[in-house]
Design a protein around this motif. Structure first.
Motif, short mmCIF file in Angstrom:
data_model
loop_
_atom_site.label_atom_id
_atom_site.label_comp_id
_atom_site.label_asym_id
_atom_site.label_seq_id
_atom_site.Cartn_x
_atom_site.Cartn_y
_atom_site.Cartn_z
N PHE A 148 0.83 -1.21 0.00
CA PHE A 148 0.00 0.00 0.00
C PHE A 148 0.86 1.26 0.00
CE2 PHE A 148 -1.95 3.39 2.54
CZ PHE A 148 -3.08 3.66 1.78
N TRP A 149 1.81 1.31 0.92
CA TRP A 149 2.62 2.53 1.02
C TRP A 149 3.62 2.66 -0.13
CZ3 TRP A 149 1.12 6.47 3.58
CH2 TRP A 149 0.25 6.30 4.66
N SER A 150 3.99 1.57 -0.75
CA SER A 150 4.83 1.65 -1.95
C SER A 150 4.06 2.31 -3.09
CB SER A 150 5.30 0.26 -2.37
OG SER A 150 6.15 -0.31 -1.39
N LEU A 151 2.80 1.93 -3.25
CA LEU A 151 1.97 2.54 -4.28
C LEU A 151 1.75 4.03 -4.01
CD1 LEU A 151 -0.71 -0.26 -4.81
CD2 LEU A 151 0.98 0.50 -6.47
N VAL A 152 1.58 4.37 -2.73
CA VAL A 152 1.34 5.77 -2.37
C VAL A 152 2.59 6.61 -2.57
CG1 VAL A 152 0.80 7.33 -0.46
CG2 VAL A 152 -0.55 5.26 -0.79
N ILE A 153 3.72 6.14 -2.05
CA ILE A 153 4.95 6.96 -2.07
C ILE A 153 5.63 6.92 -3.44
CG2 ILE A 153 7.24 7.24 -1.09
CD1 ILE A 153 6.14 6.14 1.55
N VAL A 166 4.66 5.52 -6.55
CA VAL A 166 3.89 5.83 -7.76
C VAL A 166 3.18 7.16 -7.65
CG1 VAL A 166 2.17 5.01 -9.39
CG2 VAL A 166 3.59 3.36 -8.16
N THR A 167 2.37 7.33 -6.60
CA THR A 167 1.52 8.51 -6.50
C THR A 167 2.31 9.79 -6.22
OG1 THR A 167 -0.22 7.07 -5.62
CG2 THR A 167 -0.57 9.45 -5.44
N ILE A 168 3.12 9.76 -5.18
CA ILE A 168 3.86 10.97 -4.81
C ILE A 168 5.04 11.22 -5.75
CG2 ILE A 168 5.23 12.08 -3.00
CD1 ILE A 168 3.49 10.68 -0.94
N LYS A 169 5.86 10.18 -5.94
CA LYS A 169 7.08 10.37 -6.72
C LYS A 169 6.80 10.56 -8.20
CE LYS A 169 11.22 7.89 -8.18
NZ LYS A 169 12.00 6.64 -8.04
N TYR A 170 6.14 9.58 -8.83
CA TYR A 170 5.96 9.66 -10.29
C TYR A 170 4.83 10.59 -10.69
CZ TYR A 170 9.48 6.24 -11.54
OH TYR A 170 10.68 5.63 -11.75
N VAL A 171 3.63 10.34 -10.16
CA VAL A 171 2.48 11.17 -10.56
C VAL A 171 2.63 12.60 -10.06
CG1 VAL A 171 -0.03 11.43 -10.33
CG2 VAL A 171 0.96 9.17 -10.65
N GLY A 172 3.16 12.76 -8.86
CA GLY A 172 3.25 14.10 -8.29
C GLY A 172 4.49 14.89 -8.69
N CYS A 177 5.72 1.66 -13.33
CA CYS A 177 5.55 3.07 -12.98
C CYS A 177 6.33 3.97 -13.95
CB CYS A 177 5.99 3.33 -11.54
SG CYS A 177 7.66 2.83 -11.14
N GLU A 178 7.40 3.45 -14.57
CA GLU A 178 8.13 4.24 -15.56
C GLU A 178 7.25 4.56 -16.77
OE1 GLU A 178 11.14 5.72 -16.34
OE2 GLU A 178 11.51 5.70 -14.19
N ALA A 179 6.26 3.70 -17.04
CA ALA A 179 5.36 3.94 -18.17
C ALA A 179 4.53 5.20 -17.96
CB ALA A 179 4.45 2.74 -18.38
N LEU A 180 4.23 5.52 -16.70
CA LEU A 180 3.50 6.76 -16.41
C LEU A 180 4.23 7.96 -17.01
CD1 LEU A 180 2.83 6.27 -12.59
CD2 LEU A 180 1.25 5.80 -14.43
N TYR A 181 5.54 7.93 -16.85
CA TYR A 181 6.37 9.04 -17.30
C TYR A 181 6.73 8.93 -18.77
CZ TYR A 181 10.28 12.32 -17.32
OH TYR A 181 11.13 13.35 -17.61
N VAL A 220 16.26 1.60 -13.04
CA VAL A 220 15.75 2.77 -13.76
C VAL A 220 15.14 3.77 -12.79
CG1 VAL A 220 14.15 3.55 -15.55
CG2 VAL A 220 15.35 1.39 -15.83
N MET A 221 14.49 3.28 -11.74
CA MET A 221 13.89 4.17 -10.75
C MET A 221 14.95 5.02 -10.05
SD MET A 221 11.07 1.47 -9.20
CE MET A 221 10.95 2.31 -7.63
N VAL A 222 16.08 4.41 -9.69
CA VAL A 222 17.17 5.14 -9.05
C VAL A 222 17.71 6.22 -9.99
CG1 VAL A 222 19.52 4.96 -8.17
CG2 VAL A 222 17.83 3.24 -7.54
#
Length: 641
Positions: A75-80, A82-88, A248-252, A394-396
């Motif tokens: 849950f917190w991985s998706l929040v931090i 994907v949501t905060i880091k990538y989307v935000g 999550c890289e696909a979002l970007y 890739v995330m790093v």
């Protein structure tokens, strides 16, 4: 007059509504498209993410704390992440609307005040990120389709022998279909994924209703408690938790196709709630019966809907695989345009959508690689050990590059940059470190793929640089050549277009033509194609024309790394500069070098042979730059490297 006054606001409101509705409709269409393309990968993670996490935190029969703690980590991985880091945050760092690791590296490279060393690090990071992306591109179709087809054996073991051959047939069929493009069926991707996410949500809700205690997993207390009681177990489990954020890289990366808002709306309104409901539903089923951990996804599916769900999951994973394959094509085109890879044939499969392309050579490599991966690992659980290390790498890289952009271009104070991106980098590094433990089990595969791609790209870049330096040493400056142009005895009618790697030197093809034929055309156009570090070049900045005198012209064609170069079409725009060029009556001269290894090659023996093979397999400049086939003259030369 008073009778007419009230009608004006109504008319104005009607006018605004009339123009607002098309914008809203387009926004929802883009959001629907994002569901089908952007979220295919992360949207199929429920097939294996919870299963692998629960088996990592609690074994085959996880305890109450293992279930709540493992689900809390997801849950917190998706929040931090994907949501905060990538989307935000990361989606703010767009390169003229485009995203992806190469576009991000190009954006970071343009930051003011960077030292040469940092720019070199950015360049190396871009190549490494691209290499890791190819590793992810091979693993995603394999694990996604295989995990869906494995659902056949959950109800009956009689289907188990069919899983592997059926998976291979589906994947080969998918790659064979690529040459036809997705224009005809692409419109179905969005609606199918709507059905998929809606089904995930509904199944999750029914399971949560039966065991509502699973909702306590929202509290990070359970993740922290699990970590304090079994720190090593949790650290190892992070390698499985990361499976929930793959994609999550696909979002970007797909931001340029859909825009920021549709991707954000799709995630916040539809995808994230559906994923969380299904993840919590799977956790509820396992909390109710720990024996369901090994079949976590299908544990929330009613028996009567099992086989229809296998079919729907297979279709969803095929769509997810298609999205990844299209992403590989797109990133390959960028790499080719930026000179990171040899020239390749790039076909457009849609007359309407310029983003739909097909790269035959890369399609063959992917098909062979994906099928071999399935045959080697044979199960999604075994593949899960290999999956993740490329994604976390890739995330790093993305976090580091965005930190540079935030500090240098967004003008964030360091007191904000360091804690924000330091915290995000710490999470990424923990995921990466955890996945590194799986290198022996299978993590070697994406590293092997990435290493091979990195060596090829670095050899091509270094060899190309040495190649161009050798040609430059043997070429003649344009100014010096023009001084001697009057000594040429014969000038023939017509226009000759010479492609040159440099704008300030005469290409070898011109010197060879003059040496052997002893003539010059009435008009000689020295054309240099320059790739900018922006995705698209505006039409008014496409071309530069300079009159050099004595019938010579210098033309520089600019295009972005998201564009396919078309030299004849660009040259037609020279008319507004007073240079009228008809591609159908002009003659295009290009050089064709035969490479010979030097006695002491710059690259060393084996890398020189690798570069020579890459150069020989590169697409001809005539085809790559779309020159008229019947108007091209190739002049050979031998180059020692």
């Amino acid at each position: 007059m008073n009778d007419l006054t009230p009608e004006k606001p109504e008319a104005g409101a009607a006018f605004e509504a009339q123009h607002a509705n098309p914008q809203k409709s387009r926004m929802w269409m883009l959001t629907l498209g994002a569901l089908g393309i952007v979220y295919g990968d992360i949207g199929t993670s429920p097939l294996y993410a919870v299963r692998e996490t629960m088996l990592a935190t609690g074994g085959k029969f996880p305890s109450h704390l293992a279930v709540l703690g493992g689900l809390s980590l997801i849950f917190w991985s998706l929040v931090i992440v994907v949501t905060i880091k990538y989307v935000g945050l990361i989606m703010r760092a767009d390169n003229d609307g485009e995203g992806g690791v190469l576009a991000l590296a190009a954006l970071a490279h343009r930051s003011p005040g960077l030292s040469r060393r940092i720019k070199l690090v950015i360049g190396a990071s871009a190549i490494l990120g691209l290499a890791l992306f190819y590793g992810d591109g091979m693993l995603t179709p394999a694990i996604s389709v295989l995990s869906a087809v494995e659902g056949l054996a959950v109800e009956s073991r009689t289907f188990e022998p069919l899983i592997l051959p059926l998976t291979v047939v589906i994947l080969i069929g998918l790659f064979l279909f690529q040459s036809h493009g997705t224009a005809k069926i692409g419109g179905l991707f969005g609606p199918v994924m709507v059905v998929w996410f809606a089904t995930l949500a509904i199944l999750g809700i029914f399971s949560i209703v039966h065991t509502p205690a699973i909702l306590w997993a929202v509290n990070p207390y359970y993740a922290i408690t699990l970590f304090l009681r079994a720190p090593w177990t949790v650290f190892v489990a992070l390698g499985s938790v990361v499976l929930a954020v793959t994609g999550c890289e696909a979002l970007y990366a797909d931001m340029g196709h859909f825009g920021k808002d549709p991707i954000r709306y799709a995630w916040l309104i539809f995808v994230l709630p559906a994923l969380l409901l299904n993840y919590f539903g799977q956790g509820a089923a396992i909390l109710h019966d720990p024996r369901d951990a090994s079949i976590a996804f299908f544990s929330v599916v009613p028996h009567w809907a099992h086989y229809p769900m296998v079919l729907l999951a297979t279709i969803a994973t095929v769509i997810a695989s298609q999205a990844v394959i299209s992403g590989v094509y797109s990133i390959t085109r960028q790499a080719v345009q930026l000179g990171q890879l040899p020239r390749m044939e790039i076909r457009h499969t849609s007359a309407v959508d310029v983003g739909q392309i097909y790269v035959p050579r890369m399609n063959t490599y992917l098909c062979v690689g994906v099928v071999l991966i399935v045959l080697i690992f044979k199960s999604s659980s075994a593949l899960a050990a290999a999956y993740g290390i490329a994604v976390t790498g890739v995330m790093v890289i993305s976090t580091g590059l965005v930190a540079i952009v935030a500090a240098r271009q967004w003008k964030w104070p360091l007191r904000y940059v360091i804690p924000v991106f330091g915290f995000l980098a710490l999470i990424d590094l923990m995921f990466l470190a955890s996945n590194s433990l799986k290198i022996v089990e299978g993590g070697w595969l994406p590293l092997l793929i990435a290493s091979a791609v990195f060596v090829v790209m670095e050899t091509w870049r270094t060899g190309r640089r040495a190649h161009q330096e050798r040609i430059r040493d043997e070429s003649m400056p344009t100014d010096l050549f023009l001084e001697r142009a009057d000594k040429t005895p014969v000038r023939v009618a017509g226009t000759a277009v010479f492609l040159t790697a440099r704008g300030d030197a005469v290409p070898g093809a011109l010197l060879h033509n003059l040496k052997h034929n002893k003539v010059l055309h009435e008009r000689v156009v020295l054309t240099h194609v320059e790739v900018e570090d922006t995705p698209i070049v505006p039409p008014d900045k496409r071309i530069e024309v300079k009159k050099l005198g004595k019938g010579f012209y210098s033309v520089i064609v600019h295009h972005g790394f998201f564009e396919t170069p078309d030299v004849p079409r660009a040259l037609e725009e020279a008319r507004r500069f007073g240079l009228a060029i008809d591609p159908e009556t002009s003659t295009f001269f290009i050089g064709r070098e035969t490479l010979v290894p030097a006695e002491h090659p710059v690259l060393g023996r084996w890398r020189t042979w690798l570069y020579m093979w890459l150069a020989s397999s590169a697409l001809s400049p005539a085809r790559f730059y779309h020159l008229p086939p019947n108007r091209v003259v190739e002049l050979g030369a031998q180059v020692t490297i």
